[in-house]
Design a protein around this motif. Structure first.
Motif, PDB file in Angstrom:
ATOM      1  N   ARG A  76      44.061  49.314  46.136  1.00 57.80           N
ATOM      2  CA  ARG A  76      43.327  49.266  45.784  1.00 57.80           C
ATOM      3  C   ARG A  76      43.067  47.981  44.705  1.00 57.80           C
ATOM      4  O   ARG A  76      43.706  48.792  43.110  1.00 57.80           O
ATOM      5  CB  ARG A  76      42.511  50.703  45.277  1.00 57.80           C
ATOM      6  N   VAL A  77      42.006  47.015  44.024  1.00 56.99           N
ATOM      7  CA  VAL A  77      41.906  46.088  43.336  1.00 56.99           C
ATOM      8  C   VAL A  77      40.833  46.451  42.235  1.00 56.99           C
ATOM      9  O   VAL A  77      39.647  46.217  42.898  1.00 56.99           O
ATOM     10  CB  VAL A  77      41.426  44.907  44.353  1.00 56.99           C
ATOM     11  N   VAL A  78      41.152  46.277  41.583  1.00 57.19           N
ATOM     12  CA  VAL A  78      40.088  46.702  40.243  1.00 57.19           C
ATOM     13  C   VAL A  78      39.810  45.348  39.761  1.00 57.19           C
ATOM     14  O   VAL A  78      40.077  43.990  39.824  1.00 57.19           O
ATOM     15  CB  VAL A  78      40.588  47.274  38.708  1.00 57.19           C
ATOM     16  N   LEU A  79      37.621  44.978  39.930  1.00 63.38           N
ATOM     17  CA  LEU A  79      37.085  44.422  39.811  1.00 63.38           C
ATOM     18  C   LEU A  79      36.283  44.584  38.939  1.00 63.38           C
ATOM     19  O   LEU A  79      35.408  45.648  38.650  1.00 63.38           O
ATOM     20  CB  LEU A  79      36.392  43.768  41.021  1.00 63.38           C
ATOM     21  N   SER A  80      35.667  43.029  38.064  1.00 61.66           N
ATOM     22  CA  SER A  80      34.862  43.553  37.406  1.00 61.66           C
ATOM     23  C   SER A  80      33.373  42.400  37.710  1.00 61.66           C
ATOM     24  O   SER A  80      33.759  41.942  37.622  1.00 61.66           O
ATOM     25  CB  SER A  80      35.193  42.864  35.325  1.00 61.66           C
ATOM     26  N   GLY A  81      31.988  42.682  37.168  1.00 60.94           N
ATOM     27  CA  GLY A  81      31.418  41.687  37.805  1.00 60.94           C
ATOM     28  C   GLY A  81      30.488  41.028  36.103  1.00 60.94           C
ATOM     29  O   GLY A  81      29.995  40.772  36.499  1.00 60.94           O
ATOM     30  N   GLY A  82      31.214  42.431  34.773  1.00 62.08           N
ATOM     31  CA  GLY A  82      30.800  41.438  34.041  1.00 62.08           C
ATOM     32  C   GLY A  82      31.350  41.881  32.855  1.00 62.08           C
ATOM     33  O   GLY A  82      30.829  40.921  31.836  1.00 62.08           O
ATOM     34  N   ARG A  83      31.398  43.410  32.916  1.00 59.11           N
ATOM     35  CA  ARG A  83      31.612  44.064  31.341  1.00 59.11           C
ATOM     36  C   ARG A  83      33.398  43.629  31.106  1.00 59.11           C
ATOM     37  O   ARG A  83      33.381  43.926  30.025  1.00 59.11           O
ATOM     38  CB  ARG A  83      32.431  45.799  31.547  1.00 59.11           C
ATOM     39  N   TRP A  84      33.453  42.967  31.750  1.00 58.27           N
ATOM     40  CA  TRP A  84      35.212  42.121  31.688  1.00 58.27           C
ATOM     41  C   TRP A  84      35.376  40.920  32.144  1.00 58.27           C
ATOM     42  O   TRP A  84      33.836  41.034  32.573  1.00 58.27           O
ATOM     43  CB  TRP A  84      36.818  42.718  32.102  1.00 58.27           C
ATOM     44  N   THR A  85      36.264  39.494  32.046  1.00 56.92           N
ATOM     45  CA  THR A  85      35.517  38.893  33.239  1.00 56.92           C
ATOM     46  C   THR A  85      35.621  39.088  34.385  1.00 56.92           C
ATOM     47  O   THR A  85      36.125  39.579  35.159  1.00 56.92           O
ATOM     48  CB  THR A  85      37.389  37.808  32.079  1.00 56.92           C
ATOM     49  N   ALA A  86      34.241  38.456  34.929  1.00 58.61           N
ATOM     50  CA  ALA A  86      33.337  38.617  35.852  1.00 58.61           C
ATOM     51  C   ALA A  86      34.809  38.349  37.081  1.00 58.61           C
ATOM     52  O   ALA A  86      35.290  36.958  36.643  1.00 58.61           O
ATOM     53  CB  ALA A  86      32.235  37.678  36.397  1.00 58.61           C
ATOM     54  N   ASN A  87      34.874  38.975  38.261  1.00 60.69           N
ATOM     55  CA  ASN A  87      35.539  37.905  39.195  1.00 60.69           C
ATOM     56  C   ASN A  87      34.849  36.905  39.793  1.00 60.69           C
ATOM     57  O   ASN A  87      33.652  38.613  40.490  1.00 60.69           O
ATOM     58  CB  ASN A  87      36.464  39.320  39.573  1.00 60.69           C
ATOM     59  N   SER A  88      34.825  36.280  40.881  1.00 62.23           N
ATOM     60  CA  SER A  88      33.838  35.261  41.445  1.00 62.23           C
ATOM     61  C   SER A  88      33.627  36.032  42.908  1.00 62.23           C
ATOM     62  O   SER A  88      34.541  36.711  42.988  1.00 62.23           O
ATOM     63  CB  SER A  88      33.509  33.753  41.089  1.00 62.23           C
ATOM     64  N   ALA A  89      32.786  35.402  43.605  1.00 64.05           N
ATOM     65  CA  ALA A  89      32.797  35.770  44.693  1.00 64.05           C
ATOM     66  C   ALA A  89      34.125  34.871  45.704  1.00 64.05           C
ATOM     67  O   ALA A  89      34.498  35.353  46.061  1.00 64.05           O
ATOM     68  CB  ALA A  89      31.036  35.123  45.602  1.00 64.05           C
TER      69      ALA A  89
END
Length: 467
Positions: free
Chosen positions: A78-91
């Motif tokens: 299970r991989v933690v991602l962020s859309g912008g609250r932290w540094t966003a992970n891009s496509a």
């Protein structure tokens, strides 16, 4: 990444599809999908998740962790991602993560961590914002339904008004489907994932009914709320009786009295053929929750040894998905006999699903030889909370630091890490540990602690002095 706590499942019970609303889906199954209370691969084989959480968004350089996690015997990450609250992970970055999962023959559960504690944490995103993040990633997710599960939002509602979870989650599921996503969807409970007020337990059917593809699984996070065998068994039995698909999306271990009963979680999950995903591989601000020391697979911690090599751990109870060559088919489980219903009472211990500071109060900028400190509540539950203080040196190096603050609402503090902490009444003093006192100019370190509160938990203003 740390917070509130709970556990997994995919319980089997032969209940008529017309009763539970989980008959054959209206659409042809695409990739991983729900059948009754099981997760099933596109070839019809039952798949039981056995895996580990990895805090990718804060440690993007730790890509070797995917292979290391696979080596534990895990079949899922299970991989933690962020859309912008932290540094966003891009496509492009997410596409690479999926490739790493597939190269290491791991099913990839992708979760948006931005939603953690919404309603209680002012920095948290809404579930609707999380769906927008997934829509932005759609180009790299479509076609990966055999390998990818979308966990729409991590612990999407805190302890403030958990009832809002139902409508927000229904809308999120519907928006995912109306935008063409066919993936298996995973839904976290409110109360920082622990559902101690039973919102998910009592309203899960509304979420399942909202999915036109009938391809949603509910996820419980089990931490200190689930510190007894009775509380764990009772919760899992309730979902079994309702015929709802469930898994334990996060859980920690019983490192002290009153903590989560990890042994029961794993034994019950194995007995019931429920999935479980332990928190977490490494990098927690509270290192007690790390399975490895410094992401080194050769240095398993006590928690790492328990989940990897324990009697119900990954080595002996995980089967690779058959979509990958060499995967072993899993037969449908037999249901376990129910146990007496026992009410679950919350306990004052943290859960790990939260991350960097969310509500700091920072002192003025430090001058030469000075230091500053900021205080944040990084996790909260009935009567308890987890705090973190960041200490920053000024424009000159320091050789040691002391941070003090005074509570205004009767809070008390207990267990601390990365600092020696003492208290006298409402006053608290924290001194550096032997390894984090020396800071270069502008450098920072953090320490954390557990505390208790009643009624109000206002953030104090800390003062830092250096030596």
């Amino acid at each position: 990444m740390r917070k509130h706590l709970i556990a997994l499942g995919a319980v089997v019970l032969a209940i008529a599809a017309t009763v539970v609303g989980f008959g054959s889906p209206a659409f042809a199954a695409t990739g991983l999908h729900v059948s009754g209370t099981d997760i099933v691969e596109s070839n019809g084989n039952v798949f039981v998740m056995r895996g580990i959480n990895h805090a990718h968004t804060w440690y993007t350089n730790q890509t070797s962790s995917f292979a290391d996690i696979k080596a534990t015997g895990a079949n899922t990450v299970r991989v933690v991602l962020s859309g912008g609250r932290w540094t966003a992970n891009s496509a492009a970055e997410v596409a690479n993560i999926i490739s790493l999962c597939k190269a290491n023959k791991l099913i990839c559960v992708l979760e948006d961590h931005d939603t953690t504690g919404y309603g209680e944490d002012s920095a948290a995103y809404t579930l609707d914002q999380a769906v927008n993040y997934w829509i932005g990633l759609k180009s790299v997710l479509v076609g990966q339904e055999d390998y990818v599960v979308i966990n729409i939002g991590n612990e999407p509602i805190g302890n403030t008004n958990p009832g809002q979870w139902t409508a927000a989650t229904v809308a999120a599921v519907q928006k995912m489907r109306s935008n063409g996503f066919q993936h298996l969807l995973m839904i976290d409970a409110p109360n920082w994932g622990q559902d101690w007020q039973y919102t998910m337990r009592d309203n899960g059917q509304a979420i399942l009914d909202a999915d036109t593809r009938k391809n949603t699984i509910l996820s419980i996070h089990m931490y200190a709320v689930f510190n007894t065998a009775a509380s764990i068994v009772s919760y899992l039995d309730t979902f079994k009786s309702k015929g709802w698909p469930l898994l334990i999306g996060e859980f920690g271990w019983q490192f002290s009295a009153g903590e989560v009963d990890d042994r029961t979680i794993m034994s019950e999950a194995v007995k019931r053929n429920l999935g479980y995903l332990g928190w977490s591989w490494s990098g927690n601000t509270d290192p007690i929750l790390d399975m490895t020391t410094g992401f080194d697979p050769a240095e398993l911690t006590t928690w790492g040894q328990r989940i990897v090599n324990g009697p119900n751990g990954l080595k002996s109870n995980s089967k690779q998905a058959t979509i990958f060559a060499g995967g072993t088919p899993t037969t449908s489980p037999t249901s376990a006999s129910p146990s007496p219903s026992v009410s679950v009472s919350p306990s004052s211990s943290p859960s790990p699903s939260i991350s960097p500071s969310t509500s700091p109060s920072t002192s003025p900028s430090p001058g030469a030889g000075a230091c500053s400190a900021s205080y944040a509540v990084t996790g909260s539950w009935p009567s308890g909370f987890q705090g973190e203080v960041k200490v920053t040196a000024g424009s000159a190096p320091i050789n040691g630091w002391t941070v003090t603050w005074t509570y205004a609402d009767g809070q008390t503090v207990s267990q601390a890490w990365n600092a020696a902490l003492t208290s006298s009444g409402s006053s608290v003093t924290a001194k550096n540990a032997g390894y984090n006192g020396k800071l270069a100019a502008g450098a920072s370190t953090t320490f954390g602690f557990l505390g208790s509160w009643t009624g109000t938990n206002r953030v104090p203003t800390p003062t830092c002095t250096s030596s």
